[in-house]
Design an enzyme around this catalytic site. Sequence first.
Site, mmCIF file in Angstrom:
data_model
loop_
_atom_site.group_PDB
_atom_site.id
_atom_site.type_symbol
_atom_site.label_atom_id
_atom_site.label_comp_id
_atom_site.label_asym_id
_atom_site.label_seq_id
_atom_site.Cartn_x
_atom_site.Cartn_y
_atom_site.Cartn_z
ATOM 1 C CE LYS A 80 -11.414 -2.004 -0.163
ATOM 2 N NZ LYS A 80 -11.844 -2.329 1.106
ATOM 3 C CG ASP A 104 -12.826 -0.852 4.162
ATOM 4 O OD1 ASP A 104 -14.023 -0.722 4.023
ATOM 5 O OD2 ASP A 104 -11.664 -1.125 3.479
#
Length: 268
Positions: free
Chosen positions: A65, A100
Amino acid sequence: MQVYGLVGSPVEHSLSPPMHEAAYEELGLDARYVTLEPDADRLDEAFAGADALGVAGLNVTVPFKQDALAHVEPSPTAEAVGAINTIDFGPETPVGYNTDVSGVTRSFAHHDVTIDGSSAVVVGAGGAGRAAAYALADTGATVHVANRTVERATELATTFSEFGVTGAGLGSLESTVPDADLVVNATSVGMEEDASPVPAALLHEDLAVLDAVYAPLETRLLRDAAAVGATTIDGAWMLLYQGVEAFERWTGETAPVDVMNDALRSHL
Ligand code: ATR
């Protein structure tokens, strides 16, 4: 046919394929969602190759990420968080998003929990902790981050100092959780063993507790929270809503949220 996928390691037990493919089927989209594990030191080639092959979009998960951010044009939110979990290859430069963040905010919204003006404690200062702290602070919460490794918490607090985020060790839970409105577990505690990162005695009925852990769905933290009458939000909601935003960014269609939720929960 459009191809979407997930890159990470490991990804073989990911729930994203059934969740996204249920949405494609519901909307009659000719698309597939695959899982891929690139070599960690060949991420650049992996993304360029995917782009050249006409892959429409990729989700990115642990451990890529943060590294993936350098290979895309990050959205302002992704840049602020310092990590991406979604790439839209589009017609031009690949754009990186961090969905997210809406995974956190929409999970609370779905349960009618107001973030703006609340006092929030985020446990964990890794990638998930960063996204949660940013999501809550940017939506108007006063955020405290508690983490096992103190330096990671203080570093995160420094990064988000414009929002007044504070950071300290896990001992700070004792002074912050009793007065908090929201708690987010962004650590992996509760996944491997029946343990909670927050002592049960600190929990109270005015809390809304979101656990990012989704396997098991009912963690020790959520059981303890339910026992004192707190609002509990399991990790499948975060997984669902990060996927909802990714789906909408990629397809431009409104996501069939209930269908995606059913697909996800039937595979848990
Ligand atoms: P992610 O990107 O999923 O957040 P990560 O960056 O590896 O993953 O972060 C994991 C988080 O869980 C960290 O906050 C970690 O604490 P440290 O920074 O001290 O490592 C936390 N964590 C993992 N195991 C833990 C444990 N047994 N007790 C407390 N915190 C733990």
